[in-house]
Enzyme design. Structure first.
Site, PDB file in Angstrom:
ATOM      1  CG  HIS A 108       2.125  -1.834  11.738  1.00 29.01           C
ATOM      2  ND1 HIS A 108       2.739  -2.391  12.846  1.00 29.01           N
ATOM      3  CD2 HIS A 108       3.030  -1.978  10.727  1.00 29.01           C
ATOM      4  CE1 HIS A 108       3.935  -2.838  12.529  1.00 29.01           C
ATOM      5  NE2 HIS A 108       4.141  -2.611  11.237  1.00 29.01           N
ATOM      6  NE  ARG A 164       2.111   3.601   2.234  1.00 29.04           N
ATOM      7  CZ  ARG A 164       2.822   2.979   3.178  1.00 29.04           C
ATOM      8  NH1 ARG A 164       3.238   1.734   2.958  1.00 29.04           N
ATOM      9  NH2 ARG A 164       3.111   3.568   4.311  1.00 29.04           N
TER      10      ARG A 164
END
Length: 329
Positions: A258, A268
């Site tokens: 990922h 974020r």
């Protein structure tokens, strides 16, 4: 809207993105068939989303609030929590081998207290309480999921995985990441840029429990090498199979590769619990999963040996390759 200060990042990496693909497996932990769905998700994706997870939303929002306060401090104040050695505050640099990202972070050891929390912000005790409540609840959920995995695999005892996290010597860590809005010169597609926030990798531990605010950027790699963008969900959790769990299941479960791409508009903030075994724990395929004279795909190693090897590697390296058995010709 809170705009967080940007870390002192001088180098950036860029990568092409791909479109949306199949839906992420969604598992309701309150349903009786969840154990079967967990196994299927671990085999096909190495990644899934859970709802009805039992972690109080108050714990989630309280820790995110404290994280935002910390990352909003001037860099000089954040650096007082100490350089990542490996624990403490860091920005730009990821690991010891030249990997960089559009990220700043705080890394803590969950089993030895939080040695740097006393340096965090104006109310460190409030931060400490928020961390302890959140980590305790997420660890409990992680153990329950690991026991569902054992049930789904029909292996005994059902705590064969979870006992490694519950052990007093468990080498588990917790990470808070902040990805500021990306620079104006980054190419943008649907709010996601080609600027690497955190480069592609697998997690070396047994299981990772991820939660982020409602901001896109996380992607997982599919079997064909394409990247799947994960829609954000601030009230749910995402579960990663780690390298150690892949070995324990002799490759039946796959550790998921990922990465995180920076967002063009919003900060974020992510929170990740990495559930690891004790340093002395021997990692090898479970005999109860070795059916019909199945051969082990991996050499036995301790978590300390694998952890040392993993952290000497680059992010994108195949960290398990040195521990794979060579098939007889």
């Amino acid at each position: 809207m809170v705009v967080l200060s940007k870390p002192a990042i001088e180098q950036c990496s860029y990568m092409k993105t791909s479109a949306l693909f199949p839906a992420i497996p969604l598992i309701d932990l309150s349903k009786p068939d969840s154990k079967l769905l967990v196994v299927k998700a671990c085999e096909e994706f190495g990644f899934f989303k859970v709802i009805n997870h039992g972690v109080p939303l108050e714990f989630i929002s309280r820790l995110e609030s404290e994280a935002i306060k910390f990352f909003s401090l001037p860099v000089s104040e954040k650096e007082k929590s100490g350089p990542p050695n490996p624990f403490g505050y860091g920005n730009k640099s990821i690991g010891l081998n030249g990997d960089v990202g559009w990220v700043e972070y705080l890394l803590l050891n969950t089993n030895q207290g939080s040695p740097f929390v006393s340096c965090l912000g104006k109310n460190p005790e409030k931060f400490r309480c928020a961390l302890n409540d959140y980590i305790s609840a997420v660890k409990k959920m992680a153990c329950e999921i690991l026991e569902l995995m054992a049930d789904g695999l029909k292996i005994q005892p059902r705590n064969v995985f979870s006992k490694l996290l519950k052990d007093e010597q468990s080498d588990s860590v917790f990470r808070l990441n902040h990805y500021p809005p990306c620079p104006e010169n980054a190419q943008v597609l649907n709010g996601i840029t080609n600027l690497i926030g955190f480069g592609e990798h697998t997690d070396p531990q047994i299981i990772s429990v991820l939660r982020s605010n409602n901001t896109s950027g996380l992607q997982i790699s599919l079997r064909d090498g394409s990247w799947l963008s994960v829609p954000p969900d601030q009230n749910s959790f995402f579960i990663n199979v780690g390298d150690s769990l892949q070995v324990l299941t002799n490759g039946r479960f796959k550790s998921v590769r990922h990465r995180v791409l920076a967002n063009s508009l919003k900060s974020r903030v992510s929170m990740i619990y990495f559930g690891g075994p004790p340093l002395s724990e021997k990692i090898a395929p479970l005999p109860s999963l070795m059916k019909n004279h199945e051969q082990s795909l991996y050499k036995e190693f301790t978590w300390f040996e694998y952890k040392r090897s993993a952290y000497r590697s680059r992010l994108a390296d195949n960290r398990l390759i040195n521990f794979e058995r060579i098939a007889a010709s």
